[in-house]
Motif scaffolding. Structure first.
Motif, PDB file in Angstrom:
ATOM      1  N   ARG A  18      13.363 -17.547-104.195  1.00 54.39           N
ATOM      2  CA  ARG A  18      13.895 -16.583-105.168  1.00 54.39           C
ATOM      3  C   ARG A  18      13.068 -15.294-105.156  1.00 54.39           C
ATOM      4  O   ARG A  18      13.608 -14.189-105.136  1.00 54.39           O
ATOM      5  CB  ARG A  18      13.890 -17.217-106.560  1.00 54.39           C
ATOM      6  N   ASP A  19      11.730 -15.457-105.139  1.00 54.68           N
ATOM      7  CA  ASP A  19      10.873 -14.263-105.119  1.00 54.68           C
ATOM      8  C   ASP A  19      11.032 -13.500-103.809  1.00 54.68           C
ATOM      9  O   ASP A  19      10.969 -12.265-103.773  1.00 54.68           O
ATOM     10  CB  ASP A  19       9.408 -14.671-105.325  1.00 54.68           C
ATOM     11  N   ARG A  34      14.119 -11.456-104.035  1.00 53.95           N
ATOM     12  CA  ARG A  34      13.904 -10.316-104.935  1.00 53.95           C
ATOM     13  C   ARG A  34      13.111  -9.230-104.209  1.00 53.95           C
ATOM     14  O   ARG A  34      13.410  -8.051-104.307  1.00 53.95           O
ATOM     15  CB  ARG A  34      13.145 -10.806-106.171  1.00 53.95           C
ATOM     16  N   ARG A  35      12.112  -9.681-103.464  1.00 59.62           N
ATOM     17  CA  ARG A  35      11.272  -8.710-102.767  1.00 59.62           C
ATOM     18  C   ARG A  35      12.073  -7.996-101.675  1.00 59.62           C
ATOM     19  O   ARG A  35      11.951  -6.784-101.483  1.00 59.62           O
ATOM     20  CB  ARG A  35      10.070  -9.427-102.150  1.00 59.62           C
TER      21      ARG A  35
END
Lengths: 123, 630
Positions: free
Chosen positions: B214-215, B218-219
């Motif tokens: 997920r991160d 997002r990144r």
């Protein structure tokens, strides 16, 4: 000079009006007609000294009217007054008894001069 | 919508199930005795490279070995039996074969499985030949191969990929390396940090092994400008959750604000731009060939396979378009796939059909345009010819009216002359009241206007003229025509009867041309009555409104039309006059035609001829814009 009594026969009212103005100074215009037959009747009735006759008259053309007028009234002077400055018409005019021939568009007062000349000896 | 792969104990069950199914399949095989192949793989299903490899390796090997092949496939890497102790996994494998049988070949796929196999080689059928494959040479490290071991290795060249990214996107300043958080990812981070030291001038590198998926997404959605993403592998993220490559690539492709690169040939089509690709098909071919030889008894020592390196640069056309990368920047010899088929490729029959239809239609349109142009030219010529002929005819008519013109003009001119003489005499005699002067001058002015109108009327008739229709009063045309022939009517002593309809007779017409027609008919009538006794000479002009039409009659009392012109009176060069050209009536009919009307001629029951013109009344005009020809 005695003021001649003149009858005018032309079917163009404007021209009759102008002619009457011109003659008024030296003549008495006793009447005007617009028809070849009418001029015979008027001459009989009014007994003018001179008759100014257009050639192109309705009912009876001016030359024929002239012939009859000079036959019936030899004392009257008939002046053929026409827009057609044609030698043949001029000659025929004198043949039918006209005393004068005046071209309508002559610019030097021919009509009045002709009438004056015709009656000059009668004063 | 996260779709997680089974891991840990679940993975164990999957592996066991795989074994059972394969053994059942083996039992159903007929003689000769099937060959047994044990496949140890690093990562469970979901890894695009391994899945592609195993599927094709098994199929190809089965086809190339004359005897049937039974596969026992066990995932021994981090996402397979990771939760189980490695010894238990070895026991499980051994128990799958029992005491009586052993595999004929062990195939080890990928780096983590290679580490496992080496560690437990002594208990994993050490006398059975073992083939390491689908593993980078560097992953096998410095340890030499065992006596009974062969290898089909690859030599990835990830720095070369960085060079290619910079060639395609020279402004690239940062590359985010996607490696996942498993042992494979950790291995490659260590390895590449060393190899990437040569990029001291940039770009800089960021790593994703410390991010959850997920991160990471997002990144990737908010990378700084001039970034690129390099997908090596993924497997598990920081949280230990295992994800299928296809899913990770799909999510990255959807979320990222920078182009995605990856160099395994199976990644093409999953959202990567491309580059010099490691051909997994090539690795399959090399591996099958080595396996066949080992199964046929060749000593592993004698098997030497040249390490496979990245091959042909291959790119996804759709990604090049998306990121605005010109094909001119691609390395020489690049292959571009997924190019959108051209209209031609996609709809060849339709395109051919449409093209033919287009050509035929174009030809038809061209033909029609040519025809229309020709027709317009003909119409224009016709109008011009009509105008020329009408001009000639009108001038001829007007020349016959010269005497009439002279007479008509003579009246106002002689009046003006005698008025001027009278005024002059009055002024000379000093007996001219100003009122009289004014009156005489007024008469002279009106007579000069009258003369000017006569001149203008004749000049209009003599001027060259093209058809110009507008709403006009037909009765005004009749009166002007009568004025032009009035002198001739009088001198020929012709009675004129004019009987005009009390209804308005507005038509869409050209007054000059219609006046020409009427004058022509009237002059013909006048000429026709030359030998008629004066008492019987009669010209009648009448109009009658009949519905939407207006009928105009010109009737004379002459001898009528002679039989030899019957039906041809409007034909050119037909005339009853000794010096006539015979075009007047032809032109008259042409003019009436141009007005959408008709003209006919016939003899009267009581003698003479009548010409009848029928014209359409104007529908639109509520008033007449101008009357007459002048």
């Amino acid at each position: 000079m005695k003021r001649p009594r003149v009858l005018v026969a032309d079917d163009h009212a404007d021209l009759v009006k102008a002619v009457c103005r011109l003659l008024a100074a030296d003549c008495d215009v006793v009447g005007s007609v617009a028809d070849g037959r009418a001029v015979l009747e008027a001459a009989q009735r009014l007994e003018p000294d001179a008759i100014v006759v257009d050639v192109n008259l309705p009912n009876l053309n001016g030359l024929e009217a002239c012939r009859q007028l000079t036959q019936r009234h030899p004392q009257m002077k008939v002046i053929v007054f026409t827009a057609m400055n044609d030698p043949d018409i001029r000659q025929r005019s004198f043949e039918v008894g006209a005393s004068g021939f005046v071209f309508k568009m002559a610019g030097d007062g021919d009509l009045l001069a002709t009438i004056k000349r015709l009656f000059a000896g009668e004063s | 919508m996260e779709e997680k792969k089974p891991s840990g104990a679940n993975g164990f069950r999957v592996a066991a199930l795989t074994v059972l199914l394969l053994l059942i399949a083996a039992g159903s095989k007929a003689e000769p005795v099937a060959r047994q192949v044990l496949v140890l793989q690093s990562i469970d299903r979901g890894n695009l490279v391994l899945d592609y490899f195993t599927t094709n390796f098994r199929v190809d090997l089965d086809q190339q070995i004359e005897r049937p092949v039974n596969f026992v496939q066990v995932t021994v890497g981090p996402s397979g039996l990771v939760a189980a102790p490695e010894d238990a996994i070895v026991d499980f494998i051994r128990s799958a074969y029992g005491e009586l049988r052993k595999p004929d070949l062990i195939v080890v796929l990928g780096g983590p499985a290679s580490v496992f196999a080496r560690r437990h080689r002594a208990r994993l059928f050490p006398d059975v030949p073992l083939l390491f494959t689908l593993v980078d040479q560097r992953y096998l490290g410095g340890a030499p191969l065992g006596e009974n071991e062969g290898a089909v290795v690859v030599l990835n060249d990830f720095p070369r990929t960085i060079d290619e990214i910079r060639q395609l996107l020279p402004r690239t300043k940062q590359v985010l390396m996607v490696t996942g958080s498993g042992p494979l990812g950790r291995f490659w981070r260590r390895e590449l940090e060393s190899q990437f030291r040569r990029f001291q001038q940039g770009p800089t590198f960021a790593w994703s092994d410390d991010l959850s998926l997920r991160d990471l997404l997002r990144r990737c959605a908010s990378l700084p400008p001039d970034s690129a993403i390099f997908f090596l592998t993924f497997g598990t993220d920081l949280s230990g959750t295992s994800y299928a490559d296809e899913r990770v690539l799909g999510d990255l492709h959807a979320a990222a604000n920078a182009p995605l690169f990856g160099v395994q040939s199976v990644y093409i089509g999953h959202g990567v731009v491309g580059g010099s690709m490691m051909s997994i098909d090539g690795v399959v071919r090399d591996s099958v060939e080595a396996a066949v030889r080992l199964l046929n008894g060749t000593s592993p020592k004698s098997i030497t396979v040249t390490p496979r390196r990245p091959g042909t640069p291959t790119f996804d056309w759709r990604e090049l378009q998306r990121w605005g990368i010109a094909e001119t920047r691609l390395p020489a010899g690049s292959v571009v796939r997924y190019r959108r088929p051209s209209l031609w490729d996609e709809h060849k029959p339709t395109v051919i059909g449409s093209a033919i239809a287009l050509v035929v239609q174009s030809a038809l349109i061209g033909g029609l345009l040519y025809q229309r142009r020709a027709r317009r030219q003909a119409e224009s010529d016709s109008r011009r010819n009509l105008a020329l002929a009408a001009d000639a005819s009108r001038r001829q008519t007007m020349s016959a009216l010269t005497a009439s013109i002279a007479h008509e003009l003579g009246q106002p001119l002689s009046s003006m002359i005698h008025n001027a003489q009278a005024l002059e005499a009055m002024i000379d005699a000093n007996r001219a009241p100003s009122e009289t002067i004014k009156e005489i001058l007024g008469d002279i002015r009106s007579q000069s206007v009258q003369a000017a109108q006569i001149i203008e009327r004749h000049r209009t008739m003599l001027r060259s003229h093209q058809l110009q229709k507008r709403p006009i009063d037909l009765h005004a045309v009749v009166r002007d025509s009568l004025a032009l022939v009035a002198h001739d009517l009088r001198t020929r002593e012709i009675e004129t009867v004019v009987d005009l309809s009390p209804n308005p007779c507005v038509i869409d017409g050209d007054p000059v041309l219609l006046e020409q027609v009427l004058v022509n008919l009237m002059m013909n009538a006048i000429d026709a009555m030359a030998d008629t006794p004066k008492a019987r000479r009669r010209l009648a002009v009448m109009t009658t409104v009949r519905g939407a039409d207006v009928e105009l009659l010109v009737r004379d009392s002459g001898p009528g039309l002679p039989p030899h012109v019957d039906g041809t009176v409007f034909a050119p060069f037909v005339t009853t006059k000794p010096h006539g050209l015979g075009i007047g009536l032809t032109i008259a009919r042409t003019i009436v035609d141009a007005h959408g009307g008709t003209i006919d001629a016939g003899n009267n029951a009581d003698g003479g001829a009548t010409f009848t013109i029928v014209l359409r009344r104007s529908k639109t005009a509520s008033h007449v814009t101008a009357s007459g020809a002048a």
